[in-house]
Design a protein around this motif. Structure first.
Motif, mmCIF file in Angstrom:
data_model
loop_
_atom_site.group_PDB
_atom_site.id
_atom_site.type_symbol
_atom_site.label_atom_id
_atom_site.label_comp_id
_atom_site.label_asym_id
_atom_site.label_seq_id
_atom_site.Cartn_x
_atom_site.Cartn_y
_atom_site.Cartn_z
ATOM 1 N N ALA A 270 3.382 -1.680 -2.076
ATOM 2 C CA ALA A 270 3.678 -2.450 -0.867
ATOM 3 C C ALA A 270 2.529 -3.413 -0.622
ATOM 4 C CB ALA A 270 3.867 -1.526 0.333
ATOM 5 N N LEU A 271 2.861 -4.646 -0.284
ATOM 6 C CA LEU A 271 1.862 -5.694 -0.110
ATOM 7 C C LEU A 271 0.911 -5.385 1.034
ATOM 8 C CD1 LEU A 271 0.912 -8.624 -0.804
ATOM 9 C CD2 LEU A 271 2.581 -9.417 0.889
ATOM 10 N N GLN A 272 1.426 -4.834 2.116
ATOM 11 C CA GLN A 272 0.614 -4.500 3.272
ATOM 12 C C GLN A 272 0.950 -3.087 3.724
ATOM 13 O OE1 GLN A 272 0.982 -7.551 6.311
ATOM 14 N NE2 GLN A 272 0.599 -9.203 4.857
ATOM 15 N N GLY A 273 0.460 -2.704 4.895
ATOM 16 C CA GLY A 273 0.702 -1.360 5.405
ATOM 17 C C GLY A 273 -0.154 -0.338 4.692
ATOM 18 N N GLY A 274 0.314 0.891 4.686
ATOM 19 C CA GLY A 274 -0.489 1.986 4.176
ATOM 20 C C GLY A 274 -1.322 2.608 5.277
ATOM 21 N N ALA A 275 -2.199 3.519 4.913
ATOM 22 C CA ALA A 275 -2.967 4.272 5.900
ATOM 23 C C ALA A 275 -3.837 3.377 6.767
ATOM 24 C CB ALA A 275 -3.839 5.313 5.192
ATOM 25 N N LEU A 276 -4.296 2.243 6.206
ATOM 26 C CA LEU A 276 -5.159 1.334 6.961
ATOM 27 C C LEU A 276 -4.394 0.136 7.518
ATOM 28 C CD1 LEU A 276 -8.340 1.431 4.699
ATOM 29 C CD2 LEU A 276 -7.856 2.725 6.782
ATOM 30 N N ASN A 277 -3.084 0.122 7.319
ATOM 31 C CA ASN A 277 -2.181 -0.838 7.960
ATOM 32 C C ASN A 277 -2.401 -2.279 7.520
ATOM 33 O OD1 ASN A 277 -0.030 -1.506 9.628
ATOM 34 N ND2 ASN A 277 -1.340 -1.970 11.371
ATOM 35 N N TRP A 278 -3.044 -2.515 6.365
ATOM 36 C CA TRP A 278 -3.258 -3.894 5.952
ATOM 37 C C TRP A 278 -3.308 -4.067 4.437
ATOM 38 C CZ3 TRP A 278 -2.548 -8.631 7.116
ATOM 39 C CH2 TRP A 278 -3.223 -9.656 6.435
ATOM 40 N N TYR A 279 -3.983 -3.148 3.746
ATOM 41 C CA TYR A 279 -4.302 -3.370 2.335
ATOM 42 C C TYR A 279 -3.182 -2.979 1.375
ATOM 43 C CZ TYR A 279 -9.062 -4.056 3.998
ATOM 44 O OH TYR A 279 -10.176 -4.524 4.662
ATOM 45 N N GLY A 280 -2.164 -2.257 1.855
ATOM 46 C CA GLY A 280 -1.044 -1.910 1.006
ATOM 47 C C GLY A 280 -1.121 -0.501 0.440
ATOM 48 N N SER A 281 -0.131 -0.157 -0.378
ATOM 49 C CA SER A 281 -0.008 1.210 -0.875
ATOM 50 C C SER A 281 0.715 1.239 -2.212
ATOM 51 C CB SER A 281 0.763 2.071 0.141
ATOM 52 O OG SER A 281 2.106 1.609 0.258
ATOM 53 N N VAL A 282 0.642 2.403 -2.863
ATOM 54 C CA VAL A 282 1.458 2.732 -4.034
ATOM 55 C C VAL A 282 2.327 3.913 -3.624
ATOM 56 C CG1 VAL A 282 1.485 3.356 -6.477
ATOM 57 C CG2 VAL A 282 -0.450 2.070 -5.545
ATOM 58 N N PHE A 283 3.608 3.895 -3.994
ATOM 59 C CA PHE A 283 4.498 4.964 -3.553
ATOM 60 C C PHE A 283 5.489 5.349 -4.644
ATOM 61 C CE2 PHE A 283 6.412 0.926 -2.320
ATOM 62 C CZ PHE A 283 7.703 1.038 -2.806
ATOM 63 N N ARG A 284 6.071 6.520 -4.464
ATOM 64 C CA ARG A 284 7.175 7.021 -5.295
ATOM 65 C C ARG A 284 8.393 7.177 -4.402
ATOM 66 N NH1 ARG A 284 4.997 11.598 -6.956
ATOM 67 N NH2 ARG A 284 5.839 12.816 -5.236
ATOM 68 N N MET A 285 9.569 6.831 -4.912
ATOM 69 C CA MET A 285 10.803 7.013 -4.163
ATOM 70 C C MET A 285 11.835 7.690 -5.054
ATOM 71 S SD MET A 285 13.209 4.246 -2.133
ATOM 72 C CE MET A 285 13.950 3.551 -3.603
ATOM 73 N N THR A 286 12.453 8.737 -4.559
ATOM 74 C CA THR A 286 13.494 9.431 -5.314
ATOM 75 C C THR A 286 14.788 8.621 -5.263
ATOM 76 O OG1 THR A 286 14.375 10.675 -3.436
ATOM 77 C CG2 THR A 286 12.473 11.635 -4.599
ATOM 78 N N PRO A 287 15.738 8.892 -6.165
ATOM 79 C CA PRO A 287 17.028 8.203 -6.098
ATOM 80 C C PRO A 287 17.763 8.416 -4.782
ATOM 81 C CG PRO A 287 16.746 9.199 -8.250
ATOM 82 C CD PRO A 287 15.612 9.704 -7.402
ATOM 83 N N ALA A 288 17.408 9.490 -4.061
ATOM 84 C CA ALA A 288 18.015 9.736 -2.758
ATOM 85 C C ALA A 288 17.304 8.991 -1.631
ATOM 86 C CB ALA A 288 18.012 11.235 -2.458
ATOM 87 N N GLY A 289 16.148 8.361 -1.946
ATOM 88 C CA GLY A 289 15.461 7.560 -0.953
ATOM 89 C C GLY A 289 14.276 8.205 -0.276
ATOM 90 N N ALA A 290 13.822 9.372 -0.749
ATOM 91 C CA ALA A 290 12.649 10.018 -0.156
ATOM 92 C C ALA A 290 11.378 9.383 -0.721
ATOM 93 C CB ALA A 290 12.660 11.509 -0.446
ATOM 94 N N VAL A 291 10.481 8.943 0.154
ATOM 95 C CA VAL A 291 9.270 8.230 -0.254
ATOM 96 C C VAL A 291 8.031 9.091 -0.068
ATOM 97 C CG1 VAL A 291 7.714 6.336 0.438
ATOM 98 C CG2 VAL A 291 10.133 5.883 0.045
ATOM 99 N N THR A 292 7.161 9.067 -1.082
ATOM 100 C CA THR A 292 5.859 9.722 -1.020
ATOM 101 C C THR A 292 4.792 8.680 -1.320
ATOM 102 O OG1 THR A 292 6.771 11.822 -1.824
ATOM 103 C CG2 THR A 292 4.383 11.526 -1.997
ATOM 104 N N VAL A 293 3.807 8.543 -0.443
ATOM 105 C CA VAL A 293 2.704 7.625 -0.678
ATOM 106 C C VAL A 293 1.741 8.268 -1.676
ATOM 107 C CG1 VAL A 293 0.752 6.396 0.347
ATOM 108 C CG2 VAL A 293 2.912 6.580 1.599
ATOM 109 N N LEU A 294 1.471 7.567 -2.776
ATOM 110 C CA LEU A 294 0.547 8.058 -3.801
ATOM 111 C C LEU A 294 -0.878 7.584 -3.559
ATOM 112 C CD1 LEU A 294 2.739 7.524 -6.992
ATOM 113 C CD2 LEU A 294 2.480 9.599 -5.625
ATOM 114 N N HIS A 295 -1.024 6.399 -2.972
ATOM 115 C CA HIS A 295 -2.360 5.860 -2.700
ATOM 116 C C HIS A 295 -2.251 4.756 -1.661
ATOM 117 C CE1 HIS A 295 -6.534 4.803 -3.420
ATOM 118 N NE2 HIS A 295 -6.180 3.532 -3.432
#
Length: 354
Positions: free
Chosen positions: A35-60
């Motif tokens: 993600a370009l923005q957002g994440g824990a610090l609300n600006w720098y972005g994140s890496v995530f995993r999403m299941t085919p059912a749509g459940a998202v887990t933030v990896l970093h």
């Protein structure tokens, strides 16, 4: 899902990430992205995993020192890690290259210097035949107009070529590899008419523009990655120009023969396509527009190689809207895409049946 059926897979919260980039699907069946923005610090972005059912887990979640504002897609290294780049942050402020495992083990492997010998603001990387990754940096390099670079898995960056204006400037998005040792891509500006170019670059460093956009009705400012079609031509989009000023879908051969297939009107068919097109298993091309339709939030569309276009879905603000990235054709034959925030948190991931 019936033909053309649309569904929202996930509505992102800001903590999960805002402005999600295009996704890839790994061998475990899950989707991975940034993600370009957002994440824990609300600006720098994140890496995530999403299941085919749509459940998202933030990896970093990025914090600036390890990079920020990632763009483009991740690359599966098939070594237990996904590789990617950020366009800002890092030790020198020019962005970073990183690897991350499916369980969230994260490592920065390179800090871009942003100098005459090394570009800055890397946009995306792609797999090469030699085990390295190849990508483009939007700024700096020998002529301060961006570079093509090679990235080893250990993090060594080598500038392959520097843009000089005539062969393009401000390269955008991922390179397309056709298996012949040559990569193809686009720049948003530069070329003979300063309207952008389609270029090819060899891993040895030879960079050649194969088509310079004219602007006006032919289109200008290509941004999405090139799609290599079944006919051996490349298909892509421009975000501006065309007969109505709202962008185009085009075809260009390796030899540089160019055809404008469709001009968007900005009305019910949408306008300002930014993500290129994706060929589905029926040999029809699919893409998104970030503007237009009755809602004003853009569309998904399909188009044949002959230029017959049809709108599939008009986005609403509740769905995020204004999609700007490339669509993924997943293992089940469905198209997976992402949207900007709109009225819904950080944006959304959606599924579109071809």
């Amino acid at each position: 899902m019936a033909a053309g059926e649309f569904s929202v897979l996930h509505q992102f919260t800001t903590a999960e990430g805002s402005y999600p980039n295009p996704l890839i699907q790994a061998s475990d069946g899950n989707y991975y992205g940034t993600a370009l923005q957002g994440g824990a610090l609300n600006w720098y972005g994140s890496v995530f995993r999403m299941t085919p059912a749509g459940a998202v887990t933030v990896l970093h979640s990025f914090n600036g020192s390890d990079g920020g504002q990632p763009r483009g897609t991740l690359v599966d290294g098939h070594d237990g890690y996904f590789y990617g780049t950020t366009s800002t942050g890092g030790t020198h402020g020019g962005g970073t290259a990183f690897k991350v495992s499916s369980s969230g083990v994260f490592t920065v492997i390179h800090h871009f210097k942003g100098s005459a010998t090394e570009g800055s603001a890397p946009q995306c990387i792609s797999n090469g035949n030699d085990g390295n990754f190849y990508g483009v940096a939007m700024f700096d390099g020998a002529n301060d107009k961006g570079t093509v670079f090679r990235l080893s898995r250990s993090g060594t960056v080598t500038t392959v070529a520097s843009f000089n204006g005539t062969n393009g400037t401000m390269p955008a998005n991922c390179l397309t590899h056709t298996g012949d040792g040559v990569f193809y891509g686009v720049t948003t500006n530069g070329g003979a008419n300063n309207a952008g170019v389609v270029f090819k670059v060899a891993t040895s460093g030879a960079l050649t523009p194969i088509y310079s956009f004219v602007g006006g009705t032919s289109g200008s400012s290509p941004t999405g990655p090139l799609e290599w079609g079944i006919d051996g031509s490349f298909y892509g989009t421009t975000q501006s120009g065309g007969a109505n000023g709202y962008g185009t879908v085009y075809r260009v051969t390796k030899a540089g023969a160019f055809s404008r297939l469709y001009s968007f009107t900005g009305g019910a068919d949408g306008g300002i396509p930014k993500g290129g097109v994706t060929m589905a298993n029926n040999f029809v091309y699919y893409g998104t527009t970030s503007y237009g339709a009755a809602t004003g939030y853009g569309t998904t569309f399909k188009i044949t190689a002959a230029g017959a276009q049809a709108t599939l879905h008009a986005f609403s603000a509740a769905e995020g809207g204004r999609p700007s990235g490339h669509l993924l054709l997943d293992a089940s034959g469905k198209l997976i895409g992402t949207t900007s925030p709109g009225n819904s948190g950080g944006g959304a991931a959606f599924r579109q049946n071809p």
